[in-house]
Design a protein around this motif. Structure first.
Motif, PDB file in Angstrom:
ATOM      1  N   GLU A 293     -38.399 -27.475 -44.452  1.00  0.00           N
ATOM      2  CA  GLU A 293     -37.451 -28.581 -44.354  1.00  0.00           C
ATOM      3  C   GLU A 293     -36.655 -28.541 -43.048  1.00  0.00           C
ATOM      4  O   GLU A 293     -35.426 -28.599 -43.035  1.00  0.00           O
ATOM      5  CB  GLU A 293     -36.515 -28.588 -45.570  1.00  0.00           C
ATOM      6  N   GLY A 294     -37.383 -28.427 -41.952  1.00  0.00           N
ATOM      7  CA  GLY A 294     -36.762 -28.490 -40.639  1.00  0.00           C
ATOM      8  C   GLY A 294     -36.165 -27.199 -40.133  1.00  0.00           C
ATOM      9  O   GLY A 294     -35.626 -27.158 -39.031  1.00  0.00           O
ATOM     10  N   SER A 295     -36.248 -26.131 -40.921  1.00  0.00           N
ATOM     11  CA  SER A 295     -35.712 -24.837 -40.496  1.00  0.00           C
ATOM     12  C   SER A 295     -36.845 -23.915 -40.068  1.00  0.00           C
ATOM     13  O   SER A 295     -37.788 -23.683 -40.835  1.00  0.00           O
ATOM     14  CB  SER A 295     -34.922 -24.176 -41.627  1.00  0.00           C
ATOM     15  N   PHE A 296     -36.756 -23.401 -38.855  1.00  0.00           N
ATOM     16  CA  PHE A 296     -37.710 -22.431 -38.321  1.00  0.00           C
ATOM     17  C   PHE A 296     -37.250 -21.051 -38.776  1.00  0.00           C
ATOM     18  O   PHE A 296     -36.160 -20.598 -38.440  1.00  0.00           O
ATOM     19  CB  PHE A 296     -37.727 -22.528 -36.796  1.00  0.00           C
ATOM     20  N   LEU A 297     -38.080 -20.402 -39.581  1.00  0.00           N
ATOM     21  CA  LEU A 297     -37.746 -19.098 -40.149  1.00  0.00           C
ATOM     22  C   LEU A 297     -38.562 -18.012 -39.462  1.00  0.00           C
ATOM     23  O   LEU A 297     -39.769 -18.170 -39.258  1.00  0.00           O
ATOM     24  CB  LEU A 297     -38.035 -19.071 -41.652  1.00  0.00           C
ATOM     25  N   VAL A 298     -37.903 -16.920 -39.134  1.00  0.00           N
ATOM     26  CA  VAL A 298     -38.578 -15.796 -38.489  1.00  0.00           C
ATOM     27  C   VAL A 298     -38.246 -14.523 -39.250  1.00  0.00           C
ATOM     28  O   VAL A 298     -37.070 -14.208 -39.461  1.00  0.00           O
ATOM     29  CB  VAL A 298     -38.144 -15.646 -37.012  1.00  0.00           C
ATOM     30  N   GLY A 299     -39.292 -13.796 -39.641  1.00  0.00           N
ATOM     31  CA  GLY A 299     -39.108 -12.523 -40.324  1.00  0.00           C
ATOM     32  C   GLY A 299     -39.125 -11.367 -39.337  1.00  0.00           C
ATOM     33  O   GLY A 299     -38.259 -11.247 -38.479  1.00  0.00           O
ATOM     34  N   ASP A 300     -40.146 -10.541 -39.406  1.00  0.00           N
ATOM     35  CA  ASP A 300     -40.296  -9.399 -38.499  1.00  0.00           C
ATOM     36  C   ASP A 300     -40.639  -9.907 -37.093  1.00  0.00           C
ATOM     37  O   ASP A 300     -41.595 -10.656 -36.906  1.00  0.00           O
ATOM     38  CB  ASP A 300     -41.414  -8.492 -39.022  1.00  0.00           C
ATOM     39  N   THR A 301     -39.846  -9.496 -36.097  1.00  0.00           N
ATOM     40  CA  THR A 301     -40.051  -9.982 -34.728  1.00  0.00           C
ATOM     41  C   THR A 301     -40.898  -9.026 -33.883  1.00  0.00           C
ATOM     42  O   THR A 301     -41.017  -9.215 -32.673  1.00  0.00           O
ATOM     43  CB  THR A 301     -38.692 -10.183 -34.027  1.00  0.00           C
ATOM     44  N   THR A 302     -41.514  -8.033 -34.513  1.00  0.00           N
ATOM     45  CA  THR A 302     -42.282  -7.026 -33.766  1.00  0.00           C
ATOM     46  C   THR A 302     -43.353  -7.653 -32.895  1.00  0.00           C
ATOM     47  O   THR A 302     -43.505  -7.306 -31.712  1.00  0.00           O
ATOM     48  CB  THR A 302     -42.918  -6.014 -34.731  1.00  0.00           C
ATOM     49  N   SER A 303     -44.105  -8.592 -33.450  1.00  0.00           N
ATOM     50  CA  SER A 303     -45.205  -9.193 -32.683  1.00  0.00           C
ATOM     51  C   SER A 303     -44.676 -10.070 -31.550  1.00  0.00           C
ATOM     52  O   SER A 303     -45.333 -10.238 -30.524  1.00  0.00           O
ATOM     53  CB  SER A 303     -46.133  -9.994 -33.605  1.00  0.00           C
ATOM     54  N   PHE A 304     -43.484 -10.653 -31.714  1.00  0.00           N
ATOM     55  CA  PHE A 304     -42.861 -11.401 -30.617  1.00  0.00           C
ATOM     56  C   PHE A 304     -42.569 -10.456 -29.460  1.00  0.00           C
ATOM     57  O   PHE A 304     -42.903 -10.738 -28.301  1.00  0.00           O
ATOM     58  CB  PHE A 304     -41.550 -12.058 -31.079  1.00  0.00           C
ATOM     59  N   LEU A 305     -41.944  -9.318 -29.769  1.00  0.00           N
ATOM     60  CA  LEU A 305     -41.586  -8.341 -28.735  1.00  0.00           C
ATOM     61  C   LEU A 305     -42.836  -7.760 -28.078  1.00  0.00           C
ATOM     62  O   LEU A 305     -42.893  -7.612 -26.847  1.00  0.00           O
ATOM     63  CB  LEU A 305     -40.755  -7.219 -29.361  1.00  0.00           C
ATOM     64  N   LYS A 306     -43.834  -7.445 -28.888  1.00  0.00           N
ATOM     65  CA  LYS A 306     -45.069  -6.851 -28.381  1.00  0.00           C
ATOM     66  C   LYS A 306     -45.758  -7.771 -27.386  1.00  0.00           C
ATOM     67  O   LYS A 306     -46.318  -7.305 -26.372  1.00  0.00           O
ATOM     68  CB  LYS A 306     -46.007  -6.535 -29.551  1.00  0.00           C
ATOM     69  N   ASN A 307     -45.729  -9.063 -27.660  1.00  0.00           N
ATOM     70  CA  ASN A 307     -46.413 -10.033 -26.800  1.00  0.00           C
ATOM     71  C   ASN A 307     -45.468 -10.735 -25.815  1.00  0.00           C
ATOM     72  O   ASN A 307     -45.849 -11.713 -25.181  1.00  0.00           O
ATOM     73  CB  ASN A 307     -47.124 -11.076 -27.668  1.00  0.00           C
ATOM     74  N   LYS A 308     -44.249 -10.193 -25.704  1.00  0.00           N
ATOM     75  CA  LYS A 308     -43.250 -10.693 -24.753  1.00  0.00           C
ATOM     76  C   LYS A 308     -42.996 -12.194 -24.931  1.00  0.00           C
ATOM     77  O   LYS A 308     -42.968 -12.974 -23.966  1.00  0.00           O
ATOM     78  CB  LYS A 308     -43.690 -10.393 -23.325  1.00  0.00           C
ATOM     79  N   VAL A 309     -42.831 -12.580 -26.206  1.00  0.00           N
ATOM     80  CA  VAL A 309     -42.523 -13.970 -26.543  1.00  0.00           C
ATOM     81  C   VAL A 309     -41.079 -14.026 -27.051  1.00  0.00           C
ATOM     82  O   VAL A 309     -40.711 -13.293 -27.972  1.00  0.00           O
ATOM     83  CB  VAL A 309     -43.485 -14.513 -27.621  1.00  0.00           C
ATOM     84  N   SER A 310     -40.265 -14.853 -26.444  1.00  0.00           N
ATOM     85  CA  SER A 310     -38.868 -14.979 -26.839  1.00  0.00           C
ATOM     86  C   SER A 310     -38.743 -15.886 -28.065  1.00  0.00           C
ATOM     87  O   SER A 310     -39.182 -17.043 -28.034  1.00  0.00           O
ATOM     88  CB  SER A 310     -38.055 -15.557 -25.682  1.00  0.00           C
ATOM     89  N   VAL A 311     -38.130 -15.347 -29.118  1.00  0.00           N
ATOM     90  CA  VAL A 311     -37.910 -16.150 -30.320  1.00  0.00           C
ATOM     91  C   VAL A 311     -37.029 -17.355 -30.002  1.00  0.00           C
ATOM     92  O   VAL A 311     -37.314 -18.482 -30.431  1.00  0.00           O
ATOM     93  CB  VAL A 311     -37.264 -15.300 -31.431  1.00  0.00           C
ATOM     94  N   ASP A 312     -35.979 -17.149 -29.213  1.00  0.00           N
ATOM     95  CA  ASP A 312     -35.073 -18.242 -28.874  1.00  0.00           C
ATOM     96  C   ASP A 312     -35.780 -19.328 -28.067  1.00  0.00           C
ATOM     97  O   ASP A 312     -35.541 -20.523 -28.275  1.00  0.00           O
ATOM     98  CB  ASP A 312     -33.879 -17.717 -28.086  1.00  0.00           C
ATOM     99  N   SER A 313     -36.655 -18.920 -27.162  1.00  0.00           N
ATOM    100  CA  SER A 313     -37.378 -19.913 -26.357  1.00  0.00           C
ATOM    101  C   SER A 313     -38.291 -20.757 -27.230  1.00  0.00           C
ATOM    102  O   SER A 313     -38.395 -21.981 -27.058  1.00  0.00           O
ATOM    103  CB  SER A 313     -38.187 -19.218 -25.267  1.00  0.00           C
ATOM    104  N   VAL A 314     -38.951 -20.101 -28.180  1.00  0.00           N
ATOM    105  CA  VAL A 314     -39.818 -20.832 -29.116  1.00  0.00           C
ATOM    106  C   VAL A 314     -38.975 -21.798 -29.949  1.00  0.00           C
ATOM    107  O   VAL A 314     -39.346 -22.958 -30.141  1.00  0.00           O
ATOM    108  CB  VAL A 314     -40.573 -19.847 -30.033  1.00  0.00           C
ATOM    109  N   ALA A 315     -37.825 -21.316 -30.430  1.00  0.00           N
ATOM    110  CA  ALA A 315     -36.959 -22.156 -31.260  1.00  0.00           C
ATOM    111  C   ALA A 315     -36.434 -23.358 -30.480  1.00  0.00           C
ATOM    112  O   ALA A 315     -36.396 -24.480 -31.001  1.00  0.00           O
ATOM    113  CB  ALA A 315     -35.804 -21.318 -31.802  1.00  0.00           C
ATOM    114  N   ARG A 316     -36.054 -23.145 -29.226  1.00  0.00           N
ATOM    115  CA  ARG A 316     -35.523 -24.253 -28.420  1.00  0.00           C
ATOM    116  C   ARG A 316     -36.602 -25.286 -28.106  1.00  0.00           C
ATOM    117  O   ARG A 316     -36.343 -26.493 -28.086  1.00  0.00           O
ATOM    118  CB  ARG A 316     -34.886 -23.726 -27.142  1.00  0.00           C
ATOM    119  N   ALA A 317     -37.806 -24.821 -27.869  1.00  0.00           N
ATOM    120  CA  ALA A 317     -38.915 -25.755 -27.633  1.00  0.00           C
ATOM    121  C   ALA A 317     -39.193 -26.573 -28.891  1.00  0.00           C
ATOM    122  O   ALA A 317     -39.471 -27.782 -28.822  1.00  0.00           O
ATOM    123  CB  ALA A 317     -40.155 -24.985 -27.199  1.00  0.00           C
ATOM    124  N   LEU A 318     -39.101 -25.916 -30.045  1.00  0.00           N
ATOM    125  CA  LEU A 318     -39.316 -26.605 -31.310  1.00  0.00           C
ATOM    126  C   LEU A 318     -38.226 -27.653 -31.538  1.00  0.00           C
ATOM    127  O   LEU A 318     -38.516 -28.785 -31.941  1.00  0.00           O
ATOM    128  CB  LEU A 318     -39.324 -25.586 -32.450  1.00  0.00           C
TER     129      LEU A 318
END
Length: 223
Positions: A76-101
């Motif tokens: 319902e329009g909320s971007f949910l993120v659990g374990d961020t390990t794979s984001f860190l491993k692949n050098k992907v910023s959670v905030d950048s993904v959220a802002r693009a969304l």
């Protein structure tokens, strides 16, 4: 209604009705179905809004970058993120993904606004009811990274039951009813809050609260 009626009938049989007070409220309001014209709330022009294409684009981009897509969801329009390990491993910023969304969501017809949850505490939460009510629902730093507010009375595509949960007034309106000897038989048209119930009951019972309360006494409700 019958259960409540039986309870009150039994209560009045056991106790003097002039020494009984009853208070009633509810936990949430309700938005009418978009495809039904409401006789209570002005929902003409309401529609179903499909955000699934935006999420599909985002999830494919995350998978292509190696992010574990089992650790993300979109509810319902909320971007949910659990374990961020794979984001860190692949050098992907959670905030950048959220802002693009959020940027993509804002372009969808029927979206009133989309926000990063972490941005809301810096907004004017006195005048901005949308920010204030989202912050009453979610706390920054949790699973929810974004929130989406649809146009008033709109529903998410695929939702088949009458629902609530938006920051709009119709989802926040609840009854506040007082009944009994201390109270006036009047309808109060001014804005009140459920947190006003406790101090009003305390006043009716001539009890001084033992701690500071959020609400105020609704003097118009009392004799």
């Amino acid at each position: 209604d019958r259960f409540l009626g039986n309870f009150l009938d039994s209560l009045f049989a056991l106790r003097d009705s002039t020494r009984i007070i009853i208070t009633l409220t509810g936990d949430h309001g309700m938005s009418p179905f978009p495809n039904l014209l409401s006789t209570v709330t002005p929902n003409a022009g309401a529609r179903y809004v499909d955000l699934r294409p935006v999420w599909k684009k985002a999830i494919l981009a995350l998978a292509a970058k190696g992010v574990d897509t089992n650790q993300v969801d979109f509810v319902e329009g909320s971007f949910l993120v659990g374990d961020t390990t794979s984001f860190l491993k692949n050098k992907v910023s959670v905030d950048s993904v959220a802002r693009a969304l959020v940027k993509d969501l804002r372009a969808v017809p029927g979206v009133y606004r989309a926000d990063m949850l972490s941005d809301l505490p810096r907004m004017d939460t006195v005048a901005d009811f949308t920010a204030r009510r989202w912050l009453h629902m979610f706390t920054p730093g949790g699973l929810e990274r974004t929130v989406t507010t649809l146009d008033r009375f709109d529903y998410y595509a695929g939702v088949r039951n009458a629902t609530h949960g938006s920051p709009w007034d119709q989802d926040a309106w609840v009854p506040v009813i007082f009944w009994g000897t201390p109270f006036n038989a009047v309808k109060i048209d001014s804005r009140v809050r459920v947190v006003d119930m406790a101090p009003t009951i305390a006043e009716a019972l001539h009890i001084k609260p033992s701690e500071k309360l959020d609400g105020v006494v609704l003097k118009a409700a009392l004799h």
